[in-house]
Motif scaffolding. Sequence first.
Motif, PDB file in Angstrom:
ATOM      1  N   ARG A 193     -22.812 -36.410  79.079  1.00 39.61           N
ATOM      2  CA  ARG A 193     -22.461 -35.727  80.324  1.00 39.61           C
ATOM      3  C   ARG A 193     -21.100 -35.029  80.261  1.00 39.61           C
ATOM      4  O   ARG A 193     -20.639 -34.491  81.259  1.00 39.61           O
ATOM      5  CB  ARG A 193     -22.538 -36.715  81.493  1.00 39.61           C
ATOM      6  CG  ARG A 193     -23.975 -37.208  81.690  1.00 39.61           C
ATOM      7  CD  ARG A 193     -24.181 -38.127  82.873  1.00 39.61           C
ATOM      8  NE  ARG A 193     -25.575 -38.592  82.894  1.00 39.61           N
ATOM      9  CZ  ARG A 193     -26.109 -39.354  83.842  1.00 39.61           C
ATOM     10  NH1 ARG A 193     -25.352 -39.752  84.862  1.00 39.61           N
ATOM     11  NH2 ARG A 193     -27.369 -39.727  83.772  1.00 39.61           N
ATOM     12  N   GLY A 194     -20.479 -35.024  79.067  1.00 42.37           N
ATOM     13  CA  GLY A 194     -19.340 -34.149  78.854  1.00 42.37           C
ATOM     14  C   GLY A 194     -17.974 -34.736  79.121  1.00 42.37           C
ATOM     15  O   GLY A 194     -16.993 -33.992  79.249  1.00 42.37           O
ATOM     16  N   TYR A 195     -17.865 -36.059  79.191  1.00 39.00           N
ATOM     17  CA  TYR A 195     -16.546 -36.674  79.379  1.00 39.00           C
ATOM     18  C   TYR A 195     -15.832 -36.788  78.028  1.00 39.00           C
ATOM     19  O   TYR A 195     -16.466 -37.017  77.002  1.00 39.00           O
ATOM     20  CB  TYR A 195     -16.686 -38.051  80.037  1.00 39.00           C
ATOM     21  CG  TYR A 195     -17.204 -37.972  81.447  1.00 39.00           C
ATOM     22  CD1 TYR A 195     -16.349 -37.686  82.506  1.00 39.00           C
ATOM     23  CD2 TYR A 195     -18.559 -38.150  81.732  1.00 39.00           C
ATOM     24  CE1 TYR A 195     -16.816 -37.594  83.805  1.00 39.00           C
ATOM     25  CE2 TYR A 195     -19.039 -38.054  83.030  1.00 39.00           C
ATOM     26  CZ  TYR A 195     -18.159 -37.777  84.064  1.00 39.00           C
ATOM     27  OH  TYR A 195     -18.637 -37.671  85.351  1.00 39.00           O
ATOM     28  N   SER A 196     -14.529 -36.624  78.064  1.00 45.27           N
ATOM     29  CA  SER A 196     -13.761 -36.671  76.820  1.00 45.27           C
ATOM     30  C   SER A 196     -13.542 -38.120  76.395  1.00 45.27           C
ATOM     31  O   SER A 196     -13.437 -39.019  77.233  1.00 45.27           O
ATOM     32  CB  SER A 196     -12.406 -35.981  77.007  1.00 45.27           C
ATOM     33  OG  SER A 196     -11.604 -36.668  77.941  1.00 45.27           O
ATOM     34  N   TYR A 197     -13.502 -38.338  75.082  1.00 50.53           N
ATOM     35  CA  TYR A 197     -13.280 -39.696  74.587  1.00 50.53           C
ATOM     36  C   TYR A 197     -12.578 -39.655  73.242  1.00 50.53           C
ATOM     37  O   TYR A 197     -12.577 -38.640  72.541  1.00 50.53           O
ATOM     38  CB  TYR A 197     -14.603 -40.460  74.467  1.00 50.53           C
ATOM     39  CG  TYR A 197     -15.505 -40.022  73.327  1.00 50.53           C
ATOM     40  CD1 TYR A 197     -15.499 -40.701  72.111  1.00 50.53           C
ATOM     41  CD2 TYR A 197     -16.374 -38.942  73.466  1.00 50.53           C
ATOM     42  CE1 TYR A 197     -16.328 -40.311  71.069  1.00 50.53           C
ATOM     43  CE2 TYR A 197     -17.206 -38.540  72.442  1.00 50.53           C
ATOM     44  CZ  TYR A 197     -17.188 -39.234  71.231  1.00 50.53           C
ATOM     45  OH  TYR A 197     -18.005 -38.830  70.203  1.00 50.53           O
ATOM     46  N   THR A 198     -11.960 -40.765  72.902  1.00 50.93           N
ATOM     47  CA  THR A 198     -11.400 -40.949  71.578  1.00 50.93           C
ATOM     48  C   THR A 198     -11.738 -42.362  71.125  1.00 50.93           C
ATOM     49  O   THR A 198     -12.108 -43.214  71.936  1.00 50.93           O
ATOM     50  CB  THR A 198      -9.879 -40.710  71.556  1.00 50.93           C
ATOM     51  OG1 THR A 198      -9.426 -40.652  70.207  1.00 50.93           O
ATOM     52  CG2 THR A 198      -9.128 -41.811  72.291  1.00 50.93           C
ATOM     53  N   VAL A 199     -11.625 -42.600  69.827  1.00 46.42           N
ATOM     54  CA  VAL A 199     -11.987 -43.891  69.245  1.00 46.42           C
ATOM     55  C   VAL A 199     -10.758 -44.503  68.585  1.00 46.42           C
ATOM     56  O   VAL A 199     -10.056 -43.836  67.823  1.00 46.42           O
ATOM     57  CB  VAL A 199     -13.125 -43.736  68.203  1.00 46.42           C
ATOM     58  CG1 VAL A 199     -13.488 -45.097  67.602  1.00 46.42           C
ATOM     59  CG2 VAL A 199     -14.350 -43.093  68.840  1.00 46.42           C
ATOM     60  N   VAL A 200     -10.488 -45.764  68.895  1.00 41.98           N
ATOM     61  CA  VAL A 200      -9.376 -46.486  68.280  1.00 41.98           C
ATOM     62  C   VAL A 200      -9.922 -47.775  67.666  1.00 41.98           C
ATOM     63  O   VAL A 200     -10.952 -48.293  68.102  1.00 41.98           O
ATOM     64  CB  VAL A 200      -8.268 -46.818  69.308  1.00 41.98           C
ATOM     65  CG1 VAL A 200      -7.676 -45.545  69.886  1.00 41.98           C
ATOM     66  CG2 VAL A 200      -8.793 -47.705  70.416  1.00 41.98           C
ATOM     67  N   PRO A 201      -9.257 -48.297  66.635  1.00 44.20           N
ATOM     68  CA  PRO A 201      -9.728 -49.547  66.030  1.00 44.20           C
ATOM     69  C   PRO A 201      -9.518 -50.732  66.958  1.00 44.20           C
ATOM     70  O   PRO A 201      -8.557 -50.768  67.727  1.00 44.20           O
ATOM     71  CB  PRO A 201      -8.868 -49.670  64.758  1.00 44.20           C
ATOM     72  CG  PRO A 201      -7.655 -48.863  65.030  1.00 44.20           C
ATOM     73  CD  PRO A 201      -8.076 -47.748  65.939  1.00 44.20           C
ATOM     74  N   ASN A 202     -10.438 -51.669  66.913  1.00 46.77           N
ATOM     75  CA  ASN A 202     -10.237 -52.923  67.639  1.00 46.77           C
ATOM     76  C   ASN A 202     -10.761 -54.086  66.811  1.00 46.77           C
ATOM     77  O   ASN A 202     -11.481 -53.889  65.824  1.00 46.77           O
ATOM     78  CB  ASN A 202     -10.900 -52.878  69.021  1.00 46.77           C
ATOM     79  CG  ASN A 202     -12.396 -53.092  68.991  1.00 46.77           C
ATOM     80  OD1 ASN A 202     -13.142 -52.215  68.550  1.00 46.77           O
ATOM     81  ND2 ASN A 202     -12.867 -54.237  69.458  1.00 46.77           N
ATOM     82  N   SER A 203     -10.371 -55.284  67.206  1.00 44.22           N
ATOM     83  CA  SER A 203     -10.804 -56.485  66.499  1.00 44.22           C
ATOM     84  C   SER A 203     -11.834 -57.239  67.331  1.00 44.22           C
ATOM     85  O   SER A 203     -11.926 -57.052  68.551  1.00 44.22           O
ATOM     86  CB  SER A 203      -9.610 -57.391  66.196  1.00 44.22           C
ATOM     87  OG  SER A 203      -9.037 -57.858  67.406  1.00 44.22           O
TER      88      SER A 203
END
Length: 244
Positions: A193-203
Amino acid sequence: MKLSIVMPAYNEEESISETVDQIEAAFSKVNIEHEIFIVNDNSKDGTLKVLEALAQKYPAVKYETNLGPNGFGYAVRYGLERFSGDCVAVMMADLSDSPYDLIRYYTTMVEGNYDCVFGSRFIKGGKVIDYPWVKKIINRIANFIIRVVMRIKYNDTTNAFKLYKKEVIEGVKPILSPHFNLTIELPLKAIIRGYSYTVVPNSWTNRKYGVSKLKIKEMGSRYFFILVYCFVEKYFSRGDFKRK
């Protein structure tokens, strides 16, 4: 920007106190307005008594009981209808998610003005501790299928631990999933649906107490249903549901 944490809890009397204590200890070191909204999913053990004590101990803790229907997705949806923050994270009650990762999610969202911040346990900087190997294999296969079908690069869609702005939660409604398939419905709809996102590392750390509520045999067809639903929306809805 106020941060809400929605935490479903079903029979988590052994782990919920330690989970909340860890969150509050981490947040005592930063200046982030927050609430911890715990949804007691009709627990049959002493979870409710523990929540009463936690609400007395910490002003940020709020809780309600979801009388039914019950299940992971229903419990999260109950919280997503009632949180008060400008953004909301879904976080587990079993000590598997790190509050320091959540602080990183939040600062990443604020600094980059992202609509969503997704965690990945399988990129540089991410890690899993004591992950059952059968579940890990199934996880990697499932996420590979999702990436291929949906043509996305994100490699940990099934990871429940994500952060969304309030308008994203409104924008992905109606939410359909009653169970753990909610973990893929929310991010896939947000992406489509066009929302912006980013990916970060997690544990991710395997639970110390209790038993996992995820039953893989029961979930396969339910994940498949949501994946097909999102596929159909992406390729056949002509953008009718995209953010305006």
